[in-house]
Design an enzyme around this catalytic site. Sequence first.
Site, mmCIF file in Angstrom:
data_model
loop_
_atom_site.group_PDB
_atom_site.id
_atom_site.type_symbol
_atom_site.label_atom_id
_atom_site.label_comp_id
_atom_site.label_asym_id
_atom_site.label_seq_id
_atom_site.Cartn_x
_atom_site.Cartn_y
_atom_site.Cartn_z
ATOM 1 N N CYS A 1 1.073 -1.133 0.097
ATOM 2 C CA CYS A 1 0.000 -0.055 -0.063
ATOM 3 C C CYS A 1 0.949 1.168 -0.006
ATOM 4 O O CYS A 1 0.984 1.897 1.293
ATOM 5 C CB CYS A 1 -1.039 -0.190 1.239
ATOM 6 S SG CYS A 1 -1.815 -1.390 1.363
ATOM 7 N N ALA B 1 1.336 4.236 -1.532
ATOM 8 C CA ALA B 1 1.075 5.628 -1.942
ATOM 9 C C ALA B 1 1.302 6.455 -0.526
ATOM 10 O O ALA B 1 0.608 5.861 0.483
ATOM 11 C CB ALA B 1 -0.153 5.976 -2.790
ATOM 12 N N PRO B 2 1.850 7.678 -0.382
ATOM 13 C CA PRO B 2 2.277 8.601 -1.367
ATOM 14 C C PRO B 2 3.683 8.249 -1.928
ATOM 15 O O PRO B 2 4.438 8.869 -2.615
ATOM 16 C CB PRO B 2 2.279 9.879 -1.017
ATOM 17 C CG PRO B 2 2.496 9.691 0.558
ATOM 18 C CD PRO B 2 1.576 8.489 0.913
ATOM 19 N N GLY B 3 4.492 7.203 -1.067
ATOM 20 C CA GLY B 3 5.838 6.836 -1.525
ATOM 21 C C GLY B 3 7.026 6.985 -0.528
ATOM 22 O O GLY B 3 7.775 6.981 -0.967
ATOM 23 N N GLY B 4 6.658 7.610 0.458
ATOM 24 C CA GLY B 4 7.772 8.263 1.361
ATOM 25 C C GLY B 4 8.488 6.834 1.777
ATOM 26 O O GLY B 4 9.674 6.952 1.939
ATOM 27 N N LYS B 5 7.600 5.880 2.222
ATOM 28 C CA LYS B 5 8.457 4.692 2.690
ATOM 29 C C LYS B 5 9.043 3.780 1.608
ATOM 30 O O LYS B 5 10.076 3.407 1.541
ATOM 31 C CB LYS B 5 7.478 3.899 3.340
ATOM 32 C CG LYS B 5 6.750 4.371 4.555
ATOM 33 C CD LYS B 5 5.591 3.654 5.273
ATOM 34 C CE LYS B 5 4.822 4.427 6.365
ATOM 35 N NZ LYS B 5 3.901 5.689 5.451
ATOM 36 N N ASP C 1 -0.862 0.243 -5.354
ATOM 37 C CA ASP C 1 -1.683 1.015 -4.855
ATOM 38 C C ASP C 1 -2.947 0.967 -5.639
ATOM 39 O O ASP C 1 -2.859 0.917 -6.755
ATOM 40 C CB ASP C 1 -1.261 2.361 -3.993
ATOM 41 C CG ASP C 1 -1.779 2.875 -2.863
ATOM 42 O OD1 ASP C 1 -0.956 2.879 -1.852
ATOM 43 O OD2 ASP C 1 -3.236 2.808 -3.146
ATOM 44 N N ASP D 1 1.848 -1.097 4.734
ATOM 45 C CA ASP D 1 1.130 0.143 5.470
ATOM 46 C C ASP D 1 -0.096 0.293 5.172
ATOM 47 O O ASP D 1 -0.419 0.938 4.255
ATOM 48 C CB ASP D 1 2.225 1.234 4.874
ATOM 49 C CG ASP D 1 2.048 2.690 5.493
ATOM 50 O OD1 ASP D 1 2.112 2.433 6.865
ATOM 51 O OD2 ASP D 1 1.569 3.518 4.799
ATOM 52 N N CYS E 1 -0.829 4.621 10.679
ATOM 53 C CA CYS E 1 -0.532 6.104 11.250
ATOM 54 C C CYS E 1 -1.876 6.350 12.230
ATOM 55 O O CYS E 1 -2.421 7.247 12.061
ATOM 56 C CB CYS E 1 -0.473 7.038 10.160
ATOM 57 S SG CYS E 1 -1.942 7.128 9.084
#
Length: 473
Positions: free
Chosen positions: A287, A289-293, A311, A357, A410
């Site tokens: 999962c 998006a938005p791609g930071g991880k 995603d 995530d 989160c």
Amino acid sequence: MSKAKTEKKRARQAANGNKGAQAKKGKSAIWNGNVRDAALTILLAVDQSQAYSNLLLHQTIEKYKIDAKDRGLLTELTYGTLQYKMTLDYYLEPYVRGKLDDWVRWLLRLSLYQIVYLDKIPDHAAVNEAVEIAKHRARHRGVSATVNGILRSILREGVQDTTKIEDVTTRISIETSHPEWLVRRYIDAFGVEKTEDLLIENNFPPLQTVRVNATKADTTKGLETLWEEKYAVRRSQTIPECLHIVEGQPAKSQAFKDGVITIQDESSMIPAYALDVEPGMRVYDMCSAPGGKTTHIAEKMNNEGELIATDLHQHKMKLIQQNANRLGLSIIQTQVMDGRKSTEAFEKESFDRILVDAPCSGLGVIRRKPDIKYTKSEADFASLHAIQLDLLESAYELLKVGGKMVYSTCTIDKLENNGTVEAFLEKHPDLVLAPVVNAPEALTELRETGMMQVFPQDFNSDGFFVAAFEKKA
């Protein structure tokens, strides 16, 4: 003034020191040079259309090219009024007689927020501005007189003392402006003191953090690069590659354009450590998006190996690819896919590492999206719990024996976090929680047990949860 109010006011002072009915036809209320009028329009859109406050605020600033001096106040007024909506209603209650149009009530909240929480704005200025906005928007003169009368009565007589509320749950709910069901849920899970600290922290401005791209620079080099551009920045004491931005907009820096840094909350950097990747591995970010991880994992792999990111939405996949290109990361392959159907696309037991995530209630990011606390309900948790277990089930099928997978959210809800982990482990006895020995020393719980709940007050980050599993033979 209560403890919550006192601490909130101090935080707002520090932050400031550093840095219904429709409008009349033919009159635009979104930006006419009046910051309070613009804030009121945003608040009405959030309330009436369930628009996301952070997105609407950003769009307003960009579309109308609002000056930096006005941008800070617009952000403060919008977020502050949303964050303290329930508290402001409690203060207004004794002074309101009869029914008010939605826009009038929001105008009163907005004005009272300035009076109670913002020392730099004189009380009489907040009242006068409210009266002028009422004259501009109202269909008759009586509305501006009502607004003027209510606000001046509050100035004369003061607001109700929240410390006199006898029920603890109700008092905390009103003081911190969180719904009673959520306060009660947190007290049951974490106790009164931790709950109060958590909910007070939810109303503080979020810390701005960036991650240094390890494939282009070490942390010291990233720090020096931003210093050279005159940014006020310091090292994190928790995550080695994380930097805290004290002042400035890092997205406009040359370091960002060159891919030396990327913007990411500090707590969301933990999953890349928990995943324990190595160069050359085959890794799946389910999962993404938005791609930071996703990009953080690629950096941990030294841009060597295969990293598949999926995603649900095409536009989000494009955003991940754009970020990967900016950071110079070539191993990321993006696909539009529902993670629950990933077993139809990939061979079973074919990945060394998998990150889930998962979609969640988002209660850990209330500081960034204060409207969340008014739109969520207890009914949401059961459906999210089911989706989270379905995603984990697909990941289990795709994970190699001896491989590791990480579940993260989160949120700060025990059903979504501990409850999901317990149910998943019960179904799969060949899975065990895996202590993350390579995690930074500050993340003691993760290093020792393989599972960690981060609260916003822990290191001034978003609320976050991480659990690492290993698939045994």
